[in-house]
Write an enzyme that holds these catalytic residues in place. Structure first.
Site, PDB file in Angstrom:
ATOM      1  N   HIS A 150       0.810  -1.235   0.000  1.00  0.00           N
ATOM      2  CA  HIS A 150       0.000   0.000   0.000  1.00  0.00           C
ATOM      3  C   HIS A 150       0.835   1.274   0.000  1.00  0.00           C
ATOM      4  O   HIS A 150       0.285   2.360  -0.045  1.00  0.00           O
ATOM      5  CB  HIS A 150      -0.941   0.018   1.203  1.00  0.00           C
ATOM      6  CG  HIS A 150      -0.231   0.318   2.488  1.00  0.00           C
ATOM      7  ND1 HIS A 150       0.518  -0.606   3.157  1.00  0.00           N
ATOM      8  CD2 HIS A 150      -0.135   1.463   3.216  1.00  0.00           C
ATOM      9  CE1 HIS A 150       1.028  -0.075   4.243  1.00  0.00           C
ATOM     10  NE2 HIS A 150       0.658   1.188   4.311  1.00  0.00           N
TER      11      HIS A 150
HETATM   12  C1  UD1 Z   1      -2.188   5.461   5.944  1.00  0.00           C
HETATM   13  C2  UD1 Z   1      -0.924   5.935   6.641  1.00  0.00           C
HETATM   14  C3  UD1 Z   1       0.156   4.895   6.538  1.00  0.00           C
HETATM   15  C4  UD1 Z   1      -0.337   3.540   7.022  1.00  0.00           C
HETATM   16  C5  UD1 Z   1      -1.607   3.193   6.268  1.00  0.00           C
HETATM   17  C6  UD1 Z   1      -2.213   1.886   6.668  1.00  0.00           C
HETATM   18  C7  UD1 Z   1      -0.432   8.359   6.613  1.00  0.00           C
HETATM   19  C8  UD1 Z   1       0.414   9.397   6.026  1.00  0.00           C
HETATM   20  N1  UD1 Z   1      -0.389   7.141   6.042  1.00  0.00           N
HETATM   21  O1  UD1 Z   1      -1.898   5.295   4.568  1.00  0.00           O
HETATM   22  O2  UD1 Z   1       1.265   5.276   7.328  1.00  0.00           O
HETATM   23  O3  UD1 Z   1       0.656   2.572   6.784  1.00  0.00           O
HETATM   24  O4  UD1 Z   1      -2.571   4.229   6.510  1.00  0.00           O
HETATM   25  O5  UD1 Z   1      -3.359   1.632   5.913  1.00  0.00           O
HETATM   26  O6  UD1 Z   1      -1.120   8.626   7.575  1.00  0.00           O
HETATM   27  N2  UD1 Z   1      -9.382   4.669   1.986  1.00  0.00           N
HETATM   28  C9  UD1 Z   1     -10.594   4.048   1.837  1.00  0.00           C
HETATM   29  N3  UD1 Z   1     -11.153   3.489   2.955  1.00  0.00           N
HETATM   30  C10 UD1 Z   1     -10.554   3.522   4.173  1.00  0.00           C
HETATM   31  C11 UD1 Z   1      -9.300   4.118   4.286  1.00  0.00           C
HETATM   32  C12 UD1 Z   1      -8.723   4.698   3.191  1.00  0.00           C
HETATM   33  O7  UD1 Z   1     -11.170   3.998   0.774  1.00  0.00           O
HETATM   34  O8  UD1 Z   1     -11.139   3.008   5.139  1.00  0.00           O
HETATM   35  C13 UD1 Z   1      -8.787   5.329   0.818  1.00  0.00           C
HETATM   36  C14 UD1 Z   1      -8.600   6.831   1.107  1.00  0.00           C
HETATM   37  O9  UD1 Z   1      -9.763   7.562   0.845  1.00  0.00           O
HETATM   38  C15 UD1 Z   1      -7.474   7.172   0.198  1.00  0.00           C
HETATM   39  C16 UD1 Z   1      -6.636   5.911   0.210  1.00  0.00           C
HETATM   40  O10 UD1 Z   1      -7.473   4.844   0.631  1.00  0.00           O
HETATM   41  O11 UD1 Z   1      -7.926   7.424  -1.103  1.00  0.00           O
HETATM   42  C17 UD1 Z   1      -5.444   6.046   1.123  1.00  0.00           C
HETATM   43  O12 UD1 Z   1      -5.844   6.312   2.470  1.00  0.00           O
HETATM   44  P1  UD1 Z   1      -4.943   7.251   3.419  1.00  0.00           P
HETATM   45  O13 UD1 Z   1      -5.489   7.184   4.808  1.00  0.00           O
HETATM   46  O14 UD1 Z   1      -4.768   8.611   2.827  1.00  0.00           O
HETATM   47  O15 UD1 Z   1      -3.518   6.598   3.357  1.00  0.00           O
HETATM   48  P2  UD1 Z   1      -3.046   5.090   3.493  1.00  0.00           P
HETATM   49  O16 UD1 Z   1      -2.390   4.714   2.229  1.00  0.00           O
HETATM   50  O17 UD1 Z   1      -4.123   4.202   4.032  1.00  0.00           O
END
Ligand code: UD1
Length: 365
Positions: free
Chosen positions: A208
């Site tokens: 991820h």
């Molecule tokens: C975040 C953390 C990362 C951690 C990871 C675990 C930061 C900078 N990054 O990254 O350190 O390793 O979480 O997962 O804080 N999304 C969904 N549903 C959800 C959660 C996220 O659809 O329940 C989507 C978001 O809308 C976004 C993407 O996934 O488009 C990434 O989510 P985001 O929380 O920004 O970062 P992660 O890659 O999950």
């Protein structure tokens, strides 16, 4: 008079760190009163709620509902809502874990309001400023009052950055508390059987990190290598990765349906642990999985150029990997030619009570 502790949870890797802290504060202290705050960074049922259920966490007392967005949107969204909350309901201390955006955002807000902050998992450094987590770690540790480190290298990093000795407390690895607490149940499930694989004869994959998954060409190169692996690979797909797979039609272009790779939805804590425990190897770019595989003595390949958790390499079962090095490393694992790790000091399941002791001393001195 009870001391009010705001315990901050935001994203998936936070929940397994918050759970033992919640238990230890709620049941192990007569002085401290935990209040659970969910910022809402992760919001899907299988990225958030399932962990609250699995780990026995209560419904959060406060849900800030900030949700996803760019880094600035997430950070500023949490700061605005958290400031309001702190002004309305001032805590005696804010307890943050890990390195996600909310860790940093809530730390900055609390510090500016002169509310003490304790950071669990302080001192880890990848020295890679292209990782948002490294920026979050540095900013959080530069102002937090209590720096609670998982291993001696973390304490050493903080000393080298000039942190005063009385801020640094080596307490051990909080995530291992959850693993120790859950391992018997996780072992006893039959999750892996649902995927028609044999114990010790499949791998687990998670990817991820933006550097691996945001560019479809890079993700395709990784998948092309994975399709060549000789054993089945169970791959719970993170929403970030799922979006890139879909938008770029990579499932078809990489021929995943004809390969040994099984794409599955993200799993809850026990189900994912069950897959890891019975696997031959884990291939991941996660932070916490490096530690969990070290504790479980399972070969781990970390597809990143650096790690903030070097002890998992020097003492544990982890090796760094590149797209180019993967085939040789996978071969070595399949031939049974892998190092035997040892479990680092204080990764013993008792980190949360040690943290409670540090907090009690700090707040009653
Ligand atoms: C975040 C953390 C990362 C951690 C990871 C675990 C930061 C900078 N990054 O990254 O350190 O390793 O979480 O997962 O804080 N999304 C969904 N549903 C959800 C959660 C996220 O659809 O329940 C989507 C978001 O809308 C976004 C993407 O996934 O488009 C990434 O989510 P985001 O929380 O920004 O970062 P992660 O890659 O999950």
């Amino acid at each position: 008079m009870l001391k009010k502790i705001f315990l901050i949870a935001a994203a998936r890797p936070n929940f397994m760190k918050v759970a033992p802290l919640w238990r230890a504060l709620e049941m192990g202290s007569t002085i401290l009163q935990p209040i659970l705050i969910h910022t809402g960074q992760h919001y899907d049922q299988n990225m958030s709620d399932v962990f609250f259920d699995d780990l026995g966490l209560p419904t959060p007392h406060v849900h800030l509902g900030v949700g996803g967005g760019s880094h600035a949107q997430q950070t500023s969204g949490v700061m605005l809502k958290f400031e309001e909350l702190c002004l309305r309901d001032r805590p005696d201390l804010v307890l943050v874990v890990g390195d996600v955006n909310a860790t940093m955002a809530t730390t900055i807000v609390a510090t500016k309001l002169h509310i003490p902050v304790a950071h669990v998992e302080a001192g880890l450094r990848s020295r890679d400023m292209t990782m948002p987590e490294e920026i979050n770690r540095l900013l959080t540790d530069s102002v937090a009052d209590l720096l609670l480190t998982p291993s001696a290298d973390g304490s050493e990093n903080l000393r080298n950055e000039g942190a005063a000795e009385n801020r640094i407390h080596l307490v051990g690895n909080i995530m291992i508390d959850t693993l120790v607490h859950s391992i018997e149940k996780a072992k006893s499930l039959e999750t892996f059987l649902q995927y028609d694989v044999q114990p010790q004869n499949y791998g687990v994959v998670t990817l991820h990190r933006p550097a691996n998954v945001d560019d479809p060409a890079t993700l395709k190169r990784i998948l092309d290598v994975l399709t060549q692996v000789e054993i089945p690979l169970l791959f719970p797909v993170h929403p970030r990765t799922q979006a890139v797979l879909k938008q770029n039609n990579l499932i078809e272009t990489c021929g995943l349906a004809r390969s040994q790779i099984r794409l599955i939805d993200p799993l809850g804590y026990y189900d994912f642990m069950n897959l890891m425990i019975h696997s031959k190897m884990v291939l991941s770019d996660s932070g916490g999985i490096q530690e969990e595989t070290t504790f479980l003595n399972i070969p781990c390949l970390t597809l990143r150029p650096n790690t903030e958790r070097p002890i998992t390499i020097t003492q544990g079962t982890n090796e760094m990997a590149t797209i180019e090095s993967l085939p040789e490393q996978v071969d070595r694992i399949l031939q049974g030619n892998w190092k035997k790790g040892t479990i680092p000091e204080l990764w013993d399941g008792n980190t949360a009570p040690r943290i409670v002791k540090v907090l009690e001393e700090f707040l009653t001195k």
